[in-house]
Structure formats: structure tokens, C-alpha cells
Motif scaffolding. Sequence first.
Motif, short mmCIF file in Angstrom:
data_model
loop_
_atom_site.label_atom_id
_atom_site.label_comp_id
_atom_site.label_asym_id
_atom_site.label_seq_id
_atom_site.Cartn_x
_atom_site.Cartn_y
_atom_site.Cartn_z
N LEU A 126 9.60 -38.81 43.46
CA LEU A 126 11.02 -38.41 43.38
C LEU A 126 11.19 -36.91 43.20
O LEU A 126 10.39 -36.26 42.52
CB LEU A 126 11.69 -39.11 42.19
N GLU A 154 14.86 -34.66 42.23
CA GLU A 154 16.32 -34.62 42.13
C GLU A 154 16.79 -33.30 42.73
O GLU A 154 16.29 -32.23 42.36
CB GLU A 154 16.75 -34.73 40.67
N SER A 183 12.86 -31.12 50.76
CA SER A 183 12.27 -32.07 49.80
C SER A 183 11.56 -33.19 50.53
O SER A 183 10.46 -33.60 50.15
CB SER A 183 13.37 -32.68 48.91
N LYS A 227 8.54 -35.98 49.45
CA LYS A 227 9.24 -36.59 48.31
C LYS A 227 10.48 -37.34 48.76
O LYS A 227 10.99 -37.10 49.87
CB LYS A 227 9.67 -35.49 47.31
N VAL A 228 10.97 -38.21 47.88
CA VAL A 228 12.23 -38.89 48.14
C VAL A 228 13.31 -38.13 47.35
O VAL A 228 13.25 -38.09 46.12
CB VAL A 228 12.18 -40.37 47.68
N PRO A 229 14.26 -37.50 48.04
CA PRO A 229 15.28 -36.75 47.30
C PRO A 229 16.37 -37.66 46.73
O PRO A 229 16.82 -38.58 47.42
CB PRO A 229 15.88 -35.80 48.36
N ALA A 230 16.74 -37.41 45.48
CA ALA A 230 17.91 -38.11 44.89
C ALA A 230 18.98 -37.04 44.72
O ALA A 230 18.74 -36.00 44.10
CB ALA A 230 17.54 -38.72 43.54
N ARG A 231 20.15 -37.30 45.32
CA ARG A 231 21.23 -36.31 45.26
C ARG A 231 21.95 -36.44 43.92
O ARG A 231 22.32 -37.55 43.52
CB ARG A 231 22.22 -36.58 46.39
N THR A 232 22.13 -35.31 43.27
CA THR A 232 22.83 -35.35 41.98
C THR A 232 23.56 -34.02 41.74
O THR A 232 23.36 -33.06 42.48
CB THR A 232 21.84 -35.70 40.83
N ILE A 247 19.92 -37.31 36.56
CA ILE A 247 19.89 -38.78 36.46
C ILE A 247 18.76 -39.23 35.51
O ILE A 247 18.99 -39.92 34.52
CB ILE A 247 19.65 -39.44 37.86
N VAL A 248 17.54 -38.76 35.81
CA VAL A 248 16.39 -39.34 35.10
C VAL A 248 16.39 -39.00 33.61
O VAL A 248 16.27 -39.90 32.76
CB VAL A 248 15.06 -38.90 35.78
#
Length: 297
Positions: free
Chosen positions: A152, A154, A173, A178-183, A190-191
Amino acid sequence: MEIKKIGVLGCGLMGSGIAQTAATAGFETIVCEVSDEVLGKGFAEIEKSLAKFAEKGTITAEHGKEIRGRLRGVTTFHELADCNIIIEAIIENLDVKRETFKQLDQLCKPNTIFASNTSSLSITEIMTPVSAQRKGRFVGLHFFNPVPLMKLVEVVRTILTDEEVYEEVVKFSAALGKVPARTSDKTGFIVNRLLVPYMLDAIRALEEGVGSIVDIDNAMKLGCGYPMGPFTLGDFVGLDTTYYIAEIMFNEFREKRFAPPSLLKRMVLAGLYGRKTGRGFYDYTADPKNPTPMNLQ
Ligand code: CAA
Ligand code: NAD
């Protein structure tokens, strides 16, 4: 994609992993540290990690050579001037990060993207000293430890982030594998919004005598299927970093669940930072693979 040359600031736990990941993904990577000695320690960690991948057959000897060829260590900011993106991974301290970005803003090309790997500081607050134009090119890029393994990242936007820049960083990313998490720029993203109160609660449970270090770790590992118990994870993240994060999150939210427990504060004051100093909730000095729980009464 416009991003080709990467600058990484800091070659500690996170910076070394970010630099290794960028070079592995094929990017020319320059990593900057405060001294050759600290740089040497970071490169030794990269070597250890590459050796593990080579052992498993994930990378060949030839690929390893190419990765090393794309990585360069430096000790002055000047060498970062023509990077397309600079990823900062230095100490979790607002003043130090702001001063660093202020200097970089004057040195770098106008279109260089600035990214911070901060765990808990506000990106908007870190970017206050940079020019108005750069503020549109400023994001958070929050990786996870150990960076070469954790999938992950972010990707954090502020209210001033340029849409095109944001999408470019999301694409970058993915190019890093990697796997991008939009925030968005909310403290802890988030994490850590979810993880940090859990880690602090585990310390409070220990203080209250709910269970021992080993029993609480085993309970979460074997009872919930977590890869590590909370104390093993705290030692892995670094208890100094965990303490700074908790202080920042508590100052932001003023909620008890983010307040650093007194045991954590005492451990940091005593220099028990976890794996990086050899002792934390566990003692790693005799056998790092089989650490023994500390007596913290
Ligand atoms: N580089 C390359 N390979 C590595 C490595 C590294 N840095 N570290 C471990 N490995 C390899 C090992 O060689 C091993 O390979 P084999 O399976 O082939 O033997 C494999 O990874 C597993 O390692 P281990 O057997 O030593 O240990 P493990 O099974 O417990 O896995 C782990 C290690 C992936 C770190 C796992 O324990 C895990 O996922 N832990 C949780 C990590 C986590 O939660 N990270 C987030 C922290 S919070 C954060 O980062 C954000 C913040 O802002 C604080
Ligand atoms: P670390 O203490 O392992 O490394 C920080 C490094 O930055 C040190 O080697 C230090 O010498 C270097 N440094 C300090 N000032 C510098 C400067 N002006 N220029 C260049 N280098 C400088 O810390 P870390 O765990 O790698 O954390 C770095 C950042 O990443 C922090 O903001 C932290 O919150 C964040 N982060 C940490 C984790 C984690 O699990 N430890 C996970 C995600 C994000």
C-alpha cells in the motif's frame, strides 16, 4: 509519465526502503542523508533486503546489479535539484520538515513535485514555507514498513493540490508496484487513524496488567490473524516514531485514544526505541530472531 528521476530525503528505516523500491522499479534514484556514516547504514539495509530477494529468486544477480546502478547516495541537497519528485522521509518533526522543504523550494526546478512520507503531520502545515506555485505540486506519499514488501501507499491531496499532479503521483505509485489509496490531508490519513489507537491501547492494557507482552502479542497474532502482535509491531515501527505520531495525533484531535501512554514516553526517554536500538518491548541484542520480553515494571 513525466516522473523519471527520484530524490529521496533520509535513508533511515523508510527512506532506504523507498529508495530501494524506486530503483527496483527502474527509476534513477538519488538518496540524501546527513552524513556518509548514516548513508552507509541505510545502504547496508538495502543490501540485506536485496540479498533476501535474491535468495528467494525474486531478483536475478543481473537485476540486482542494475538496481544498484540506479541508486546513488549524497549528503547535500544540491544534488536533488533536477529530480522530478522528491520524497521526504526524515524525522517526524514539523519544524525540521518545514525548514528542509523551504531550502529545497529555492533549489529545485519549479515543476519538481514535493512529497512527504509523514505518518501524522498535516501536509498543509508542512508546506507552508514553500512558494504558492509549489503548493499545487505538494502531496503526501505515505509508505508502509517494510517498504519493499508492503503493497500500500496512501496518496494524500491537500485543498491546494493540482489535479494533474495528483493523478501523476497516483500513476507513479502504481509504477512503483504499489496499490495507491486515495486520501485527503486529515491527520493520520486512513491507516494510522485506525492503527495508532490500537497500538496505544495495547500499551495501556499492558500497564493495567491485562496480560504480559508475550500474551498480548500472541493474542492478537493467533487470535486475530495479524502478522505481528502490537508490541512486535511497535518495536518494528520504532517507539520514538510511534511516540511522535501519538503526540501529533493527540494535539490534533484532543481525544484520549490518541494520547501517548506514560510507559511509551518513559521507554523513549530511556532510549528503548525498539529494533533500531536493540531494545524496546523486547530485547534483540542476544538473538535478533528470538528476542526476549523486557521487564518494564
Ligand atoms: N526485504 C526483503 N524481504 C524481506 C524483508 C525486507 N525488508 N523483510 C522480510 N522479508 C522476507 C523474508 O525473507 C521472508 O521471506 P520467506 O517467506 O521467503 O522466508 C518473508 O519476507 C517473511 O519474513 P519473515 O519470515 O521474517 O517474517 P513475517 O512472515 O512475519 O513477515 C512482514 C514479515 C512482512 C514484515 C510481516 O510480519 C508483516 O506484514 N508485518 C506487519 C507489518 C506492518 O503492519 N507494517 C505497517 C506498519 S505501520 C506503518 O508503516 C505506517 C506508519 O506510519 C507507522
Ligand atoms: P528513521 O529515524 O529511521 O530515519 C530518519 C532519517 O532521516 C535518519 O537516518 C536521519 O539521519 C535522516 N535525516 C534527518 N534529517 C535529515 C535531513 N535534513 N536531510 C536528510 N536526512 C535527514 O525514521 P523513519 O522510521 O524512516 O521515519 C521517517 C519518516 O517516515 C517519518 O516522518 C515517519 O513518521 C514516517 N514513517 C515511518 C514509518 C515507520 O514504520 N517507521 C512508516 C511510515 C512513515
